[in-house]
Design a protein around this motif. Structure first.
Motif, PDB file in Angstrom:
ATOM      1  N   LEU A 153       5.356   4.300  -4.001  1.00  0.00           N
ATOM      2  CA  LEU A 153       5.357   2.821  -4.214  1.00  0.00           C
ATOM      3  C   LEU A 153       6.639   2.390  -3.724  1.00  0.00           C
TER       4      LEU A 153
ATOM      5  N   ASN B  69       6.711   2.301   0.382  1.00  0.00           N
ATOM      6  CA  ASN B  69       6.021   1.186   0.576  1.00  0.00           C
ATOM      7  C   ASN B  69       6.670  -0.091   0.521  1.00  0.00           C
ATOM      8  N   LYS B  70       7.405  -0.410  -0.641  1.00  0.00           N
ATOM      9  CA  LYS B  70       8.147  -1.497  -0.820  1.00  0.00           C
ATOM     10  C   LYS B  70       9.294  -1.738   0.112  1.00  0.00           C
TER      11      LYS B  70
ATOM     12  N   GLU C 210       7.880  -2.640   3.279  1.00  0.00           N
ATOM     13  CA  GLU C 210       7.521  -4.143   3.047  1.00  0.00           C
ATOM     14  C   GLU C 210       8.460  -5.069   3.196  1.00  0.00           C
TER      15      GLU C 210
ATOM     16  N   THR D  74      10.408  -7.755  -6.243  1.00  0.00           N
ATOM     17  CA  THR D  74      10.202  -6.300  -5.962  1.00  0.00           C
ATOM     18  C   THR D  74      10.465  -5.167  -7.100  1.00  0.00           C
TER      19      THR D  74
ATOM     20  N   GLU E  30       8.062  -5.600 -10.039  1.00  0.00           N
ATOM     21  CA  GLU E  30       6.611  -4.927  -9.482  1.00  0.00           C
ATOM     22  C   GLU E  30       6.834  -3.418  -9.762  1.00  0.00           C
ATOM     23  N   ILE E  31       7.787  -2.954  -9.407  1.00  0.00           N
ATOM     24  CA  ILE E  31       8.118  -1.431  -9.242  1.00  0.00           C
ATOM     25  C   ILE E  31       8.140  -1.080 -10.624  1.00  0.00           C
TER      26      ILE E  31
END
Length: 260
Positions: free
Chosen positions: A86, A89-90, A93, A242, A245-246
């Protein structure tokens, strides 16, 4: 030069062989397991008894099987892989959305280490590779972790590595650094204003685990001329989103594991 033989502990190898056999035969009796492994029954019993005492094996009706403790162990490993995936990926992103260099860092042996790194289409500045180690107080990724470590650990890091100068902007005074770290804790982010490399600025936020301990940092770096106060304020908003989110994904995993 001859290759040195790898040294192993035979007792540990036997335990691992027993666990491997259990995975194929369970539930299985002591005598069946000993026969399958061609190991004396008394030896197998000692290893099994140890595993039972440590809750890694269950004995029911004279037969043995692996316990659900292995779900906990495997789940922990999977969790690390999931969070790492994750995070990677972030980072990618963020670099796509901003066009800048995005990265994640961690503290190891008192230094900042780059875990993940991705360059966007506008990326300019440093070419620091993944795995790079450097001083914690030089970068936004390092400072935001350092600020959120326990005082005892911060002191240990500073006493071990000192406060060497990267540029003329580097904080090399312990009192000045502690003042800056207190501000970072209060505001929830750190800025690197050419403290590591001339012409490069960065901004980073900490990511905490379920125990409110800092795990890693997440940040974006780029050229000083583009990284104005207004521009960095926009980047900070993206980083905070972000980060949330994590942390939510990480805590959701923990709660879902506990609740079954």
């Amino acid at each position: 030069m001859p290759t040195q033989d790898k040294k192993t502990i035979s007792a540990v190898e036997t335990t691992l062989d027993i666990l491997s056999a259990l995975g194929k035969l369970e539930p299985v009796s002591l005598s069946e397991l000993a026969t399958q492994l061609d190991i004396p029954t008394s030896t197998v019993f000692i290893h099994l008894n140890t595993l039972v005492e440590r809750d890694y094996v269950v004995k029911e009706s004279g037969e043995y099987r692996r316990s659900f403790r292995f779900l906990e162990v495997g789940g922990s490993v999977r969790h690390q892989l999931d969070v790492g995936r994750l995070l990677r990926n972030k980072v990618e992103e963020l670099s796509r959305k901003t066009g800048e260099i995005a990265g994640a860092g961690i503290e190891e042996n008192g230094q900042r280490v780059i875990l993940y790194r991705s360059s966007g289409e506008k990326a300019a500045g440093d070419e620091i590779p993944i795995g790079n180690h450097t001083e914690m107080h030089w970068t936004s990724l390092g400072k935001v972790i350092l600020a959120n470590l326990p005082l005892e650990r911060r002191t240990e890091i500073i006493e071990t590595h000192g406060l060497p100068k990267g540029t003329e902007e580097t904080l090399t005074s312990r009192s000045d650094l502690e003042t800056a770290l207190e501000r970072i804790r209060d505001q929830g982010y750190a800025i690197d204003d050419e403290e590591h490399l001339r012409g490069v600025r960065g901004i980073a936020v900490p990511i905490f685990d379920e125990d409110e301990e800092v795990m890693v940092s997440l940040g974006i770096t780029g050229p000083r001329d583009r990284f104005t106060s207004r521009y960095m304020a926009n980047l900070l908003e993206m980083l905070r989103y972000t980060k949330n989110e994590i942390e939510v994904r990480n805590q959701y995993y923990e709660y879902s594991t506990i609740d079954g």
